[in-house]
Every structure is written in C-alpha cells, then in structure tokens.
Design a protein around this motif. Sequence first.
Motif, PDB file in Angstrom:
ATOM      1  N   MET A  36      55.186  36.268  31.105  1.00  0.00           N
ATOM      2  CA  MET A  36      55.904  36.960  30.031  1.00  0.00           C
ATOM      3  C   MET A  36      56.198  35.967  28.917  1.00  0.00           C
ATOM      4  O   MET A  36      56.776  34.918  29.162  1.00  0.00           O
ATOM      5  CB  MET A  36      57.196  37.563  30.588  1.00  0.00           C
ATOM      6  N   ALA A  37      55.811  36.291  27.693  1.00  0.00           N
ATOM      7  CA  ALA A  37      56.007  35.379  26.563  1.00  0.00           C
ATOM      8  C   ALA A  37      57.479  35.312  26.192  1.00  0.00           C
ATOM      9  O   ALA A  37      58.274  36.192  26.507  1.00  0.00           O
ATOM     10  CB  ALA A  37      55.176  35.832  25.377  1.00  0.00           C
ATOM     11  N   ALA A  38      57.831  34.251  25.488  1.00  0.00           N
ATOM     12  CA  ALA A  38      59.207  34.033  25.065  1.00  0.00           C
ATOM     13  C   ALA A  38      59.650  35.102  24.075  1.00  0.00           C
ATOM     14  O   ALA A  38      58.840  35.752  23.418  1.00  0.00           O
ATOM     15  CB  ALA A  38      59.338  32.647  24.448  1.00  0.00           C
ATOM     16  N   ASP A  39      60.979  35.263  23.952  1.00  0.00           N
ATOM     17  CA  ASP A  39      61.531  36.186  22.970  1.00  0.00           C
ATOM     18  C   ASP A  39      61.234  35.677  21.558  1.00  0.00           C
ATOM     19  O   ASP A  39      61.110  34.467  21.339  1.00  0.00           O
ATOM     20  CB  ASP A  39      63.037  36.312  23.161  1.00  0.00           C
ATOM     21  N   PRO A  40      61.138  36.580  20.562  1.00  0.00           N
ATOM     22  CA  PRO A  40      60.902  36.159  19.180  1.00  0.00           C
ATOM     23  C   PRO A  40      61.985  35.204  18.686  1.00  0.00           C
ATOM     24  O   PRO A  40      63.140  35.275  19.116  1.00  0.00           O
ATOM     25  CB  PRO A  40      60.926  37.480  18.405  1.00  0.00           C
ATOM     26  N   THR A  41      61.608  34.321  17.770  1.00  0.00           N
ATOM     27  CA  THR A  41      62.534  33.313  17.253  1.00  0.00           C
ATOM     28  C   THR A  41      62.643  33.371  15.727  1.00  0.00           C
ATOM     29  O   THR A  41      62.986  32.386  15.098  1.00  0.00           O
ATOM     30  CB  THR A  41      62.075  31.898  17.661  1.00  0.00           C
ATOM     31  N   LEU A  42      62.354  34.526  15.127  1.00  0.00           N
ATOM     32  CA  LEU A  42      62.361  34.653  13.677  1.00  0.00           C
ATOM     33  C   LEU A  42      63.746  34.352  13.124  1.00  0.00           C
ATOM     34  O   LEU A  42      64.745  34.910  13.567  1.00  0.00           O
ATOM     35  CB  LEU A  42      61.930  36.063  13.266  1.00  0.00           C
ATOM     36  N   ARG A  43      63.792  33.467  12.128  1.00  0.00           N
ATOM     37  CA  ARG A  43      65.051  33.112  11.491  1.00  0.00           C
ATOM     38  C   ARG A  43      65.456  34.170  10.468  1.00  0.00           C
ATOM     39  O   ARG A  43      64.669  35.027  10.095  1.00  0.00           O
ATOM     40  CB  ARG A  43      64.938  31.743  10.830  1.00  0.00           C
ATOM     41  N   ASP A  44      66.688  34.049   9.973  1.00  0.00           N
ATOM     42  CA  ASP A  44      67.211  35.038   9.036  1.00  0.00           C
ATOM     43  C   ASP A  44      66.759  34.816   7.598  1.00  0.00           C
ATOM     44  O   ASP A  44      67.022  35.662   6.745  1.00  0.00           O
ATOM     45  CB  ASP A  44      68.750  35.039   9.079  1.00  0.00           C
ATOM     46  N   ASP A  45      66.112  33.692   7.305  1.00  0.00           N
ATOM     47  CA  ASP A  45      65.679  33.392   5.940  1.00  0.00           C
ATOM     48  C   ASP A  45      64.810  34.523   5.394  1.00  0.00           C
ATOM     49  O   ASP A  45      63.995  35.107   6.112  1.00  0.00           O
ATOM     50  CB  ASP A  45      64.862  32.096   5.901  1.00  0.00           C
ATOM     51  N   SER A  46      64.961  34.792   4.100  1.00  0.00           N
ATOM     52  CA  SER A  46      64.224  35.890   3.469  1.00  0.00           C
ATOM     53  C   SER A  46      62.735  35.597   3.392  1.00  0.00           C
ATOM     54  O   SER A  46      62.306  34.445   3.316  1.00  0.00           O
ATOM     55  CB  SER A  46      64.762  36.135   2.062  1.00  0.00           C
ATOM     56  N   LEU A  47      61.956  36.661   3.382  1.00  0.00           N
ATOM     57  CA  LEU A  47      60.507  36.595   3.176  1.00  0.00           C
ATOM     58  C   LEU A  47      60.160  37.509   2.010  1.00  0.00           C
ATOM     59  O   LEU A  47      60.566  38.676   2.004  1.00  0.00           O
ATOM     60  CB  LEU A  47      59.748  37.065   4.419  1.00  0.00           C
ATOM     61  N   GLY A  48      59.421  36.980   1.042  1.00  0.00           N
ATOM     62  CA  GLY A  48      59.065  37.802  -0.106  1.00  0.00           C
ATOM     63  C   GLY A  48      57.681  37.493  -0.618  1.00  0.00           C
ATOM     64  O   GLY A  48      56.742  37.272   0.164  1.00  0.00           O
ATOM     65  N   LEU A  49      57.529  37.444  -1.937  1.00  0.00           N
ATOM     66  CA  LEU A  49      56.225  37.203  -2.549  1.00  0.00           C
ATOM     67  C   LEU A  49      55.705  35.792  -2.312  1.00  0.00           C
ATOM     68  O   LEU A  49      54.537  35.514  -2.571  1.00  0.00           O
ATOM     69  CB  LEU A  49      56.296  37.488  -4.052  1.00  0.00           C
ATOM     70  N   ASN A  50      56.577  34.903  -1.815  1.00  0.00           N
ATOM     71  CA  ASN A  50      56.150  33.542  -1.491  1.00  0.00           C
ATOM     72  C   ASN A  50      55.317  33.492  -0.213  1.00  0.00           C
ATOM     73  O   ASN A  50      54.689  32.473   0.070  1.00  0.00           O
ATOM     74  CB  ASN A  50      57.366  32.631  -1.282  1.00  0.00           C
ATOM     75  N   ALA A  51      55.341  34.541   0.569  1.00  0.00           N
ATOM     76  CA  ALA A  51      54.680  34.547   1.875  1.00  0.00           C
ATOM     77  C   ALA A  51      53.258  35.089   1.772  1.00  0.00           C
ATOM     78  O   ALA A  51      52.979  35.998   0.987  1.00  0.00           O
ATOM     79  CB  ALA A  51      55.475  35.382   2.869  1.00  0.00           C
ATOM     80  N   VAL A  52      52.368  34.524   2.577  1.00  0.00           N
ATOM     81  CA  VAL A  52      50.982  34.981   2.655  1.00  0.00           C
ATOM     82  C   VAL A  52      50.646  35.272   4.119  1.00  0.00           C
ATOM     83  O   VAL A  52      50.991  34.494   5.014  1.00  0.00           O
ATOM     84  CB  VAL A  52      50.011  33.927   2.089  1.00  0.00           C
ATOM     85  N   HIS A  53      49.988  36.390   4.330  1.00  0.00           N
ATOM     86  CA  HIS A  53      49.542  36.797   5.667  1.00  0.00           C
ATOM     87  C   HIS A  53      48.113  36.284   5.873  1.00  0.00           C
ATOM     88  O   HIS A  53      47.190  36.721   5.182  1.00  0.00           O
ATOM     89  CB  HIS A  53      49.605  38.328   5.756  1.00  0.00           C
ATOM     90  N   ILE A  54      47.937  35.351   6.803  1.00  0.00           N
ATOM     91  CA  ILE A  54      46.606  34.869   7.154  1.00  0.00           C
ATOM     92  C   ILE A  54      46.159  35.598   8.418  1.00  0.00           C
ATOM     93  O   ILE A  54      46.737  35.424   9.497  1.00  0.00           O
ATOM     94  CB  ILE A  54      46.588  33.348   7.391  1.00  0.00           C
ATOM     95  N   CYS A  55      45.146  36.414   8.275  1.00  0.00           N
ATOM     96  CA  CYS A  55      44.576  37.161   9.405  1.00  0.00           C
ATOM     97  C   CYS A  55      43.329  36.435   9.873  1.00  0.00           C
ATOM     98  O   CYS A  55      42.354  36.299   9.142  1.00  0.00           O
ATOM     99  CB  CYS A  55      44.253  38.587   8.973  1.00  0.00           C
ATOM    100  N   VAL A  56      43.353  35.972  11.106  1.00  0.00           N
ATOM    101  CA  VAL A  56      42.346  35.048  11.625  1.00  0.00           C
ATOM    102  C   VAL A  56      41.230  35.773  12.385  1.00  0.00           C
ATOM    103  O   VAL A  56      41.488  36.414  13.423  1.00  0.00           O
ATOM    104  CB  VAL A  56      43.018  34.003  12.551  1.00  0.00           C
ATOM    105  N   ASP A  57      40.029  35.718  11.859  1.00  0.00           N
ATOM    106  CA  ASP A  57      38.785  35.987  12.596  1.00  0.00           C
ATOM    107  C   ASP A  57      38.729  37.333  13.319  1.00  0.00           C
ATOM    108  O   ASP A  57      38.243  37.417  14.457  1.00  0.00           O
ATOM    109  CB  ASP A  57      38.547  34.870  13.624  1.00  0.00           C
ATOM    110  N   MET A  58      39.167  38.383  12.675  1.00  0.00           N
ATOM    111  CA  MET A  58      39.049  39.717  13.275  1.00  0.00           C
ATOM    112  C   MET A  58      37.680  40.287  12.894  1.00  0.00           C
ATOM    113  O   MET A  58      37.533  41.074  11.968  1.00  0.00           O
ATOM    114  CB  MET A  58      40.196  40.602  12.798  1.00  0.00           C
ATOM    115  N   GLN A  59      36.671  39.891  13.642  1.00  0.00           N
ATOM    116  CA  GLN A  59      35.277  40.165  13.316  1.00  0.00           C
ATOM    117  C   GLN A  59      34.581  40.953  14.419  1.00  0.00           C
ATOM    118  O   GLN A  59      35.014  40.941  15.579  1.00  0.00           O
ATOM    119  CB  GLN A  59      34.532  38.841  13.106  1.00  0.00           C
ATOM    120  N   GLY A  60      33.479  41.586  14.037  1.00  0.00           N
ATOM    121  CA  GLY A  60      32.752  42.409  14.979  1.00  0.00           C
ATOM    122  C   GLY A  60      32.268  41.674  16.213  1.00  0.00           C
ATOM    123  O   GLY A  60      32.167  42.256  17.297  1.00  0.00           O
TER     124      GLY A  60
END
Length: 208
Positions: free
Chosen positions: A1-25
């Motif tokens: 069983m993986a650990a519980d999430p550890t997301l901090r309270d700091d805001s996320l906005g336009l400064n953030a980028v979603h990198i989606c890794v290698d979701m290929q056929g």
Amino acid sequence: MAADPTLRDDSLGLNAVHICVDMQGMFRGESPWALPWMDRVLPNIVALCAAHPSQVVFTRFIPARRPGEGQGTWRRYYERWADMTLEHLAPGQIDLVSELQPFAPPAPVIDKPVYSPWLGSDLRARLAARGCDAVIVTGGETDMCVLATVLGAADYGLRTIVVQDALCSASDEAHDAMIDLFSSRYGQHIETATTDQLLQRWTDRPVP
C-alpha cells in the motif's frame, strides 16, 4: 500500500506545468512493454489535461531505429528488445494514445531517446520561458521514465508533485516503493497527491 498523499497547502496556478510522461501506444495492449494500469489511470490524466490544457507538456520515449543501435548499454538493451525498435514497431505505436492526442497541439511534445526528458532537449528552457516553478507529473512508468523526470525536476529546484493515481507501472511493488520513497526520502523536494486534490487546488491564476 503506497503512502498517504503529502501535498502541501501552497497555491498552484499558472506557474505550474503538467508533464505527462510517455503515454504512448507501444505501452498499451499486447505490446511487450504494455503497462497493465494504463487504462485505469488514463481517465485521471485526461481530466488533468482537460482542466489546464495550456499548461501541459507531453514526453515520448523514442526507441532506437534498429536492434543493436545506441550508446553503451543501450546497444545491449535494443538487442534484448529488438521487436521494440522503430523498424519493427507498427505505425503509430510511438504516438500518444488516442485519448491524449486532442491536447497536442497545443501542448508541445518532447521526444527523448533515454529515460530522462531533461537530457538533450529544450524542456528546461521551455519551462523557464513560461516562468514555471512547479511541475505536476503523471504517466509511466513510475519506476523508470517518471522517476527520471521527477528527479530532474527536483535537481532544478522546481516544486515537484507526483500524482500517484495518475501513474502506471508494470510492477505494483516498484510503484508503491517509489511513492513511499518520494514521500519520505525525497520529502523536502517531492510531494505526492491524488487527482482530486490537484483538481481542487490548481487554479488558473498567477501565483506570486
């Protein structure tokens, strides 16, 4: 069983980028490199892409053209995986899976011949140009290309958030071990989160 999430309270906005890794056929279906969890996590990845389509970057792993090509141990690697070289793969296998293709373009696609997207690419420059100070990482495999992506982001001092229910691996044990490692050993650099947490926390506003 993986650990519980550890997301901090700091805001996320336009400064953030979603990198989606290698979701290929080539990582789906009957492929020797198939990731059994891909279809399970894909809806979460699509939801994150749809929520912030202008902040997505995709990576693709591009195999050697033929068996035995590559530098050093990669030569041996492609002798072992001869059927996964470009001259043997069916057309379209290196492309993003169909569910993600509507996002690219506008999302850029970074091609890479190794696990890390930071080597030999302009990824770092692209992120710097848009003032990125945080990356949100999804895709596969947790213990290979995702790992290389995450550690590179941490090396650059970027806030790095791993979306644990939007990752896939061929190994349950390795996936859980990596999530635990991110949460504990790398806890000062890397945060873990669920898709729902990200969708609730991530806004379309600049963050000071």
